[in-house]
Design a protein around this motif. Structure first.
Motif, PDB file in Angstrom:
ATOM      1  N   GLY A 140      31.656  31.078 119.958  1.00  0.00           N
ATOM      2  CA  GLY A 140      31.572  32.271 119.135  1.00  0.00           C
ATOM      3  C   GLY A 140      32.903  32.885 118.773  1.00  0.00           C
ATOM      4  N   GLN A 141      34.005  32.364 119.313  1.00  0.00           N
ATOM      5  CA  GLN A 141      35.323  32.899 118.990  1.00  0.00           C
ATOM      6  C   GLN A 141      35.671  32.563 117.547  1.00  0.00           C
ATOM      7  OE1 GLN A 141      38.487  31.440 121.472  1.00  0.00           O
ATOM      8  NE2 GLN A 141      40.074  32.605 120.407  1.00  0.00           N
ATOM      9  N   SER A 142      36.149  33.557 116.819  1.00  0.00           N
ATOM     10  CA  SER A 142      36.457  33.379 115.402  1.00  0.00           C
ATOM     11  C   SER A 142      37.576  32.369 115.205  1.00  0.00           C
ATOM     12  CB  SER A 142      36.864  34.732 114.793  1.00  0.00           C
ATOM     13  OG  SER A 142      37.321  34.562 113.470  1.00  0.00           O
ATOM     14  N   ALA A 143      37.469  31.603 114.121  1.00  0.00           N
ATOM     15  CA  ALA A 143      38.468  30.576 113.823  1.00  0.00           C
ATOM     16  C   ALA A 143      39.810  31.166 113.420  1.00  0.00           C
ATOM     17  CB  ALA A 143      37.960  29.661 112.711  1.00  0.00           C
ATOM     18  N   ASP A 144      39.857  32.478 113.108  1.00  0.00           N
ATOM     19  CA  ASP A 144      41.131  33.083 112.737  1.00  0.00           C
ATOM     20  C   ASP A 144      41.820  33.733 113.937  1.00  0.00           C
ATOM     21  OD1 ASP A 144      39.595  35.321 113.147  1.00  0.00           O
ATOM     22  OD2 ASP A 144      40.157  36.315 111.276  1.00  0.00           O
TER      23      ASP A 144
END
Length: 422
Positions: free
Chosen positions: A351-355
């Protein structure tokens, strides 16, 4: 004992390496970075040749390869390191720093932008200084907008432009920010490089930047509690006091001292290195306990830390120097090892954002088998090749270390024993 140091231009560190006519920096190719094409970025720098050696080294460091960064950085010897090591008494740098910082309100520690060992030292310092009442951490790499960290995460800038700093995506740097936030430090951005007039020469641009940095740090102090203390993390010579070079430059620490009347404790981690990746970081003192520094650093820094060198024939040790501060060494599943070309493996939490900056990121050539370094928890691993497309993905769980041992509690390189993934 072999001691190496950075080139003079890199040590002064205020301006990037000149770019040959017609060359395009990958930093200016936001579409490549937006696509996650870190392999293409490495290839683009390498294609330019030696003129961008320092920039290539910075990218290797950002991709978890301090060994390749060191080889690309074209470092040269610096006089005095051997003499200090032979004549001085080896001392734990954390203990010496703690003693020297007892009566200081401001501590400044530098780093080599393409040697993440410096950032591992920052990680070691943070808990010590927090216990001593330090409340704020100022980082050169943070955007002046202050929008590149939030909710315990580190935003990885990819768009380029005036506020762009490539260092935040380097896993150890991201760990520094995460650790500082977890310890309750207030983060402070203070740097902006492009403030001189377009026609200014190199010395004028450096002087302009140093004045702005010092002014912002001084302003930070005025807004801090009267009992608050400030840790400043910067690159290269920004922490120098006194006058430097034939142009008699006033670096940030000197301008700050003149502006505030506060003498900061300044620590250099960039000038001297140890011979091997498994050595413990060390500093040297005189018989009376006073720190010893090389002749060129006298009057500029208060102590120097000799950091382990990412060299030697043991590839796992060289590539993993100081990376144990990120967590346990964990084997990458065979399906994620690149086979048809270079690749980059990244580890983010589900769930960690790719940015946001990954918890680890590793550049691999075909045939190389190296571990990631991760704290306990569950992760999603991805393999990207040239062009940035995801070639493979899997989940992985890292167990807590046996006997409650916490990774990254020593300044020496961790064991080469790699924990299995599952």
């Amino acid at each position: 004992m072999l001691m190496l140091a950075v080139p003079a231009a890199a040590q002064e560190g205020a301006q990037p390496t000149p770019v040959p006519p017609g060359a395009h920096l990958p930093f200016q190719r936001s579409e490549r970075l937006s696509a996650g094409d870190f392999v293409g970025e490495i290839h683009a720098y390498g294609a330019v040749g030696p003129d961008l050696a320092q920039a290539l080294a910075t990218q290797y460091a950002r991709l978890g390869r301090p060994d390749l960064a060191w080889a690309a950085g074209r470092l040269h010897g610096k006089p005095g390191c051997d003499v200090v090591a032979q004549e001085g008494i080896s001392t734990d740098p954390l203990d010496l720093l703690s003693r020297l910082a007892q009566d200081r309100r401001v501590v400044m520690i530098n780093e080599n932008h393409f040697a993440p060992t410096s950032r591992a030292f920052w990680l070691a310092v943070l808990p010590r200084l927090r216990q001593m009442g330090f409340t704020h951490v100022a980082l050169e790499a943070l955007s002046p907008r202050g929008d590149d960290w939030t909710d315990g995460e580190v935003r990885e800038s990819i768009a380029g432009g005036k506020g762009f700093a490539p260092y935040l995506g380097e896993p150890t740097f991201a760990a520094v920010i995460r650790r500082a936030m977890a310890l309750g430090f207030t983060l402070v951005p203070y740097d902006e490089a492009d403030l001189a007039s377009p026609g200014a020469d190199r010395e004028e641009r450096i002087a302009s930047r140093e004045r702005v940095e010092a002014a912002r740090l001084a302003d930070t102090l005025t807004h801090m509690p009267t009992d608050g203390k400030l840790l400043v993390l910067a690159g290269w010579s920004h922490v120098n006091k006194g006058l430097s070079g034939p142009a008699h430059l006033h670096w940030m620490a000197e301008v700050f001292k003149e502006r505030t009347g506060i003498d900061p404790l300044t620590v250099d981690t960039t000038s001297c290195q140890l011979t091997g990746p498994k050595d413990s970081a060390v500093t040297y003192t005189a018989p009376d306990g006073a720190p010893k520094v090389i002749p060129a650093a006298v009057g500029h820094v208060d102590m120097q830390v000799y950091m382990p060198l990412p060299g030697g024939d043991d590839l796992i040790a060289a590539a993993g120097v100081s990376r144990h501060w990120l967590g346990r060494p964990v084997a990458i599943p065979a399906a994620l090892l690149p086979k048809g070309g270079d690749g980059v493996v990244e580890a983010r939490k589900p769930g960690q954002s790719a940015d946001t900056a990954p918890y680890d990121r590793l550049f691999l050539r075909p045939g190389e088998v190296l571990p990631l370094y991760l704290p306990p928890g569950r992760y999603v691993l991805t393999l990207r090749g040239e062009g940035g497309g995801i070639q493979a993905s899997t989940s992985l769980t890292v167990a807590a270390p046996p006997h409650g041992k916490t990774p990254g509690t020593e300044l020496s390189q961790a064991t080469n024993r790699v924990a299995p993934s599952r």
